[in-house]
Scaffold this active site. Structure first.
Site, PDB file in Angstrom:
ATOM      1  N   ARG A  14     -67.215 -66.668 -32.358  1.00  0.00           N
ATOM      2  CA  ARG A  14     -66.760 -66.990 -33.714  1.00  0.00           C
ATOM      3  C   ARG A  14     -65.685 -66.046 -34.229  1.00  0.00           C
ATOM      4  O   ARG A  14     -64.943 -66.379 -35.131  1.00  0.00           O
ATOM      5  CB  ARG A  14     -67.951 -66.900 -34.673  1.00  0.00           C
ATOM      6  CG  ARG A  14     -68.510 -68.248 -35.022  1.00  0.00           C
ATOM      7  CD  ARG A  14     -69.800 -68.094 -35.729  1.00  0.00           C
ATOM      8  NE  ARG A  14     -70.716 -67.299 -34.906  1.00  0.00           N
ATOM      9  CZ  ARG A  14     -72.012 -67.216 -35.103  1.00  0.00           C
ATOM     10  NH1 ARG A  14     -72.572 -67.852 -36.094  1.00  0.00           N
ATOM     11  NH2 ARG A  14     -72.800 -66.491 -34.314  1.00  0.00           N
ATOM     12  N   LYS A  52     -82.915 -65.629 -21.283  1.00  0.00           N
ATOM     13  CA  LYS A  52     -84.128 -65.862 -22.046  1.00  0.00           C
ATOM     14  C   LYS A  52     -83.868 -65.563 -23.517  1.00  0.00           C
ATOM     15  O   LYS A  52     -82.901 -64.874 -23.813  1.00  0.00           O
ATOM     16  CB  LYS A  52     -85.257 -65.008 -21.491  1.00  0.00           C
ATOM     17  CG  LYS A  52     -85.127 -63.530 -21.831  1.00  0.00           C
ATOM     18  CD  LYS A  52     -86.290 -62.788 -21.236  1.00  0.00           C
ATOM     19  CE  LYS A  52     -86.241 -61.361 -21.575  1.00  0.00           C
ATOM     20  NZ  LYS A  52     -86.769 -60.832 -22.709  1.00  0.00           N
ATOM     21  N   HIS A  63     -83.849 -60.874 -15.348  1.00  0.00           N
ATOM     22  CA  HIS A  63     -83.093 -59.805 -14.678  1.00  0.00           C
ATOM     23  C   HIS A  63     -83.982 -58.916 -13.812  1.00  0.00           C
ATOM     24  O   HIS A  63     -83.483 -58.220 -12.945  1.00  0.00           O
ATOM     25  CB  HIS A  63     -82.260 -58.999 -15.679  1.00  0.00           C
ATOM     26  CG  HIS A  63     -83.022 -57.972 -16.458  1.00  0.00           C
ATOM     27  ND1 HIS A  63     -83.772 -58.294 -17.561  1.00  0.00           N
ATOM     28  CD2 HIS A  63     -83.151 -56.641 -16.294  1.00  0.00           C
ATOM     29  CE1 HIS A  63     -84.319 -57.180 -18.036  1.00  0.00           C
ATOM     30  NE2 HIS A  63     -83.964 -56.167 -17.301  1.00  0.00           N
ATOM     31  N   LYS A  99     -83.499 -56.816  -9.560  1.00  0.00           N
ATOM     32  CA  LYS A  99     -83.698 -55.398  -9.233  1.00  0.00           C
ATOM     33  C   LYS A  99     -84.074 -55.256  -7.764  1.00  0.00           C
ATOM     34  O   LYS A  99     -84.918 -55.994  -7.253  1.00  0.00           O
ATOM     35  CB  LYS A  99     -84.807 -54.799 -10.120  1.00  0.00           C
ATOM     36  CG  LYS A  99     -84.418 -54.719 -11.606  1.00  0.00           C
ATOM     37  CD  LYS A  99     -85.503 -54.052 -12.423  1.00  0.00           C
ATOM     38  CE  LYS A  99     -85.274 -54.197 -13.911  1.00  0.00           C
ATOM     39  NZ  LYS A  99     -84.482 -53.134 -14.525  1.00  0.00           N
ATOM     40  N   GLU A 126     -92.058 -48.842 -22.060  1.00  0.00           N
ATOM     41  CA  GLU A 126     -90.756 -48.357 -22.524  1.00  0.00           C
ATOM     42  C   GLU A 126     -90.971 -47.321 -23.601  1.00  0.00           C
ATOM     43  O   GLU A 126     -91.927 -47.412 -24.378  1.00  0.00           O
ATOM     44  CB  GLU A 126     -89.938 -49.506 -23.088  1.00  0.00           C
ATOM     45  CG  GLU A 126     -89.512 -50.504 -22.040  1.00  0.00           C
ATOM     46  CD  GLU A 126     -88.672 -51.615 -22.641  1.00  0.00           C
ATOM     47  OE1 GLU A 126     -87.455 -51.569 -22.494  1.00  0.00           O
ATOM     48  OE2 GLU A 126     -89.263 -52.508 -23.277  1.00  0.00           O
ATOM     49  N   HIS A 151     -90.840 -61.317 -17.122  1.00  0.00           N
ATOM     50  CA  HIS A 151     -90.773 -60.260 -16.102  1.00  0.00           C
ATOM     51  C   HIS A 151     -92.125 -60.015 -15.417  1.00  0.00           C
ATOM     52  O   HIS A 151     -92.210 -59.960 -14.194  1.00  0.00           O
ATOM     53  CB  HIS A 151     -90.291 -58.942 -16.724  1.00  0.00           C
ATOM     54  CG  HIS A 151     -89.019 -59.058 -17.497  1.00  0.00           C
ATOM     55  ND1 HIS A 151     -87.991 -59.891 -17.119  1.00  0.00           N
ATOM     56  CD2 HIS A 151     -88.590 -58.440 -18.640  1.00  0.00           C
ATOM     57  CE1 HIS A 151     -87.000 -59.774 -17.986  1.00  0.00           C
ATOM     58  NE2 HIS A 151     -87.337 -58.911 -18.930  1.00  0.00           N
ATOM     59  N   LYS A 154     -93.576 -51.011 -26.280  1.00  0.00           N
ATOM     60  CA  LYS A 154     -92.460 -50.161 -26.724  1.00  0.00           C
ATOM     61  C   LYS A 154     -93.041 -48.868 -27.263  1.00  0.00           C
ATOM     62  O   LYS A 154     -94.199 -48.838 -27.713  1.00  0.00           O
ATOM     63  CB  LYS A 154     -91.698 -50.847 -27.862  1.00  0.00           C
ATOM     64  CG  LYS A 154     -91.206 -52.238 -27.534  1.00  0.00           C
ATOM     65  CD  LYS A 154     -89.968 -52.205 -26.692  1.00  0.00           C
ATOM     66  CE  LYS A 154     -89.439 -53.612 -26.463  1.00  0.00           C
ATOM     67  NZ  LYS A 154     -88.467 -53.691 -25.382  1.00  0.00           N
TER      68      LYS A 154
HETATM   69  C1  BG6 Z   1     -85.555 -57.349 -21.681  1.00  0.00           C
HETATM   70  C2  BG6 Z   1     -86.390 -57.290 -22.931  1.00  0.00           C
HETATM   71  O1  BG6 Z   1     -85.749 -58.557 -21.026  1.00  0.00           O
HETATM   72  O2  BG6 Z   1     -85.914 -56.278 -20.826  1.00  0.00           O
HETATM   73  C3  BG6 Z   1     -86.249 -55.956 -23.610  1.00  0.00           C
HETATM   74  O3  BG6 Z   1     -85.981 -58.306 -23.821  1.00  0.00           O
HETATM   75  C4  BG6 Z   1     -86.491 -54.822 -22.650  1.00  0.00           C
HETATM   76  O4  BG6 Z   1     -87.120 -55.859 -24.736  1.00  0.00           O
HETATM   77  C5  BG6 Z   1     -85.669 -55.012 -21.377  1.00  0.00           C
HETATM   78  O5  BG6 Z   1     -86.139 -53.613 -23.286  1.00  0.00           O
HETATM   79  C6  BG6 Z   1     -86.007 -53.950 -20.353  1.00  0.00           C
HETATM   80  O6  BG6 Z   1     -85.199 -54.078 -19.233  1.00  0.00           O
HETATM   81  P1  BG6 Z   1     -85.092 -52.897 -18.188  1.00  0.00           P
HETATM   82  O7  BG6 Z   1     -84.250 -53.451 -17.096  1.00  0.00           O
HETATM   83  O8  BG6 Z   1     -84.463 -51.738 -18.909  1.00  0.00           O
HETATM   84  O9  BG6 Z   1     -86.481 -52.567 -17.760  1.00  0.00           O
END
Ligand code: BG6
Length: 515
Positions: free
Chosen positions: A70, A177, A207, A211, A245, A269, A367
């Site tokens: 945008r 996602k 993702h 890895k 995390e 994941h 988190k």
């Molecule tokens: C994402 C989540 O898919 O993965 C995030 O939406 C998360 O909340 C992230 O922080 C973590 O990815 P990675 O590769 O740093 O473990």
């Protein structure tokens, strides 16, 4: 005899063997349009990954990158935005000549997601690039946008003639996602996307599958003889899959509030990790066979009842992250002061198969926990008989195999060993494989691998719509159970989650690992 067992395999000339997986795989002519290019993910991950691929020589010289958004950005401004993202986030060194070649193919088209005229301009830009740069009509559309916008973008791509491939070119869509917020919404999204793009042209990003350590689960399991005999309910007591995390959610309220840890991480994941750990050997390493085995195991998976005893959720409150004092979720900018969103989620799953009968899979994510770590721990049953006096084995725990997905990527085996000395005292020791020590090559970023695979039409590392829907089917009852039960329990930032999560395991006589 399988191909890799053929005695002559070592003698074939790799330059002549298109099946040789050691050869660099280079994308053919084509380009990518990123929707949501002004967002965080594009800046931090996608744009640096595209540069890294170019820098490694894996993109064609004719590659084109078109941003759609945008904002009133000129081509020049967009180019400098991409350059900044690349210098800040790329894994490989910045090389001016690589950047210049990439920059020549960078364009920006301004528009909203429902703007006919803007999509017609996009079609014009792509046609021009096909002619001038040689992208040959091959385009991948990366949707790094909220799913509410999928219908508009898919409809517009279709209307502007950008979705349908011709006989000699390809069109693909890459989707970030969240794929919905429950089974019903995921089905609806899949229906909308599949109306415009056939399933074979849809690449859903998880993702974690990009890895290296996650792909290594398959290598470990299916390239070795050592582990398979133990990989079942006869020897394994339970499995713990953890993604912890230390970061908080400041700045992510728009996406996260109302979504929560289970939808954000377990649905995708962690269930993918479970599928890779628990699936049977695929009959070949093709996307179809891998996906078929993952689907089978996801179909057999369900949450253990009663959910009041087998799940736990929490929300971080103010606390200490190392030496930093940090706020609680409800004080974070953008979050509702009454937010009931969970920032910690844990659940107990069972897999109804002969291999896994009676083996609980404990999944947890959160988190603002003690530290950032993702790992899969297979905890073994204790030896059926110990011919030692109790006093000799006081410091002996259960054997375990821990796949460290990140950081300190590697695999750890824990087993008992005699303590040197004149008595038979047995204590836990660790045997550790570390990627950093065993290999000199640096692993590519997950997004490098996944973007390259999508350009190469290699679908192995992308969950299918069936996997996505099955994952929601597993998680929906847990989320429904939590809904309407008020706020999750508080846990202080910097700790390992709510007390209810510890009770959840204690009921079964087990404890969480403290990674
Ligand atoms: C994402 C989540 O898919 O993965 C995030 O939406 C998360 O909340 C992230 O922080 C973590 O990815 P990675 O590769 O740093 O473990």
């Amino acid at each position: 005899m399988r191909e890799h067992q053929t005695p002559a395999a070592g003698w074939t000339n790799p330059l002549r063997d298109p099946q040789d997986k050691r050869l660099p795989r280079i994308a053919g002519p084509g380009g990518m349009v990123i929707f949501g290019v002004t967002g965080d993910l594009a800046r931090r991950k996608l744009l640096p990954a595209i540069y890294d691929l170019a820098n490694r020589g894996l993109l064609p010289a004719s590659f084109a990158l078109v941003g759609y958004g945008r904002r009133d950005w000129s081509k020049e401004y967009f180019e400098s935005y991409v350059r900044d993202a690349v210098t800040a986030g790329a894994r490989t060194p910045f090389r001016e000549h690589v950047w210049r070649r990439l920059a020549e193919g960078i364009h920006f088209v301004r528009g909203t997601f429902d703007d006919d005229a803007a999509f017609d301009r996009l079609a014009g830009t792509l046609a021009e690039l096909d002619a001038s740069r040689g992208t040959a009509g091959n385009w991948a559309y990366y949707l790094s946008i909220p799913p509410d916008n999928f219908p508009d973008v898919c409809h517009q791509l279709d209307r502007a003639g950008l979705a349908a491939a011709g006989p000699d070119n390809w069109r693909r869509v890459i989707i970030e996602k969240p794929f919905g917020h429950d089974l019903a919404s995921a089905r609806e999204l899949n229906r909308i996307v599949n109306q415009v793009f056939p399933e074979s042209s849809v690449f859903r990003i998880d993702h974690y599958l990009g890895k290296e350590t996650v792909q290594n689960i398959l290598a470990m399991r299916f390239a070795n003889q050592l582990f398979d005999p133990l990989w079942n309910s006869h020897y394994i007591d339970h499995v713990q899959i953890t993604m912890a995390e230390d970061i908080g959610l400041g700045g992510r309220a728009g996406y996260y509030d109302g979504i929560g840890a289970a939808r954000d991480v377990i649905q995708n994941h962690l269930l993918q990790l479970l599928a890779l750990v628990a699936m049977e050997e695929p009959i070949a390493f093709t996307p179809e066979e891998l996906q078929a085995e993952k689907v089978k195991v996801l179909r057999a998976t369900e949450a253990v009842r009663p959910l009041s005893k087998t799940t736990a959720r929490g929300q971080y409150a103010a606390g200490w992250q190392g030496s930093h004092q940090v706020r609680g979720l409800r004080e974070e900018e953008g979050f509702d002061a009454e937010s009931t969103t969970e920032t910690y989620a844990a659940c107990t799953l069972q897999i109804n198969s002969r291999r896994w009968a009676g083996v609980p899979f404990y999944l947890r994510t959160g988190k603002r926990l003690g530290r950032r770590v993702t790992e899969i721990a297979l905890v073994f049953k204790t030896a059926p008989h110990l011919p030692f006096a109790d006093t000799m084995t006081q410091a002996l725990g259960a054997n375990a195999m821990v796949i460290r997905v990140q950081p300190d990527e590697g695999v750890l085996m824990r087993f008992g060993s005699k303590v040197p000395g004149s008595t038979m005292e047995v204590r836990d020791v660790n045997m550790d494989f570390s990627y950093a020590e065993s290999f000199t090559e640096q692993a590519p970023e997950a997004y490098e691998r996944l973007i390259l695979d999508a350009l190469l039409d290699e679908a192995s590392l992308f969950p299918t719509n069936e996997e996505v829907e099955l994952s929601w089917r597993i998680l929906d009852p847990v989320i429904e159970y939590w809904a309407g039960r008020g706020r999750p329990e508080d846990y202080p930032a910097g700790t390992w989650g709510p007390a209810s999560a510890d009770r959840m395991l204690a009921r079964a006589g087990r404890t969480w690992r403290r990674p």
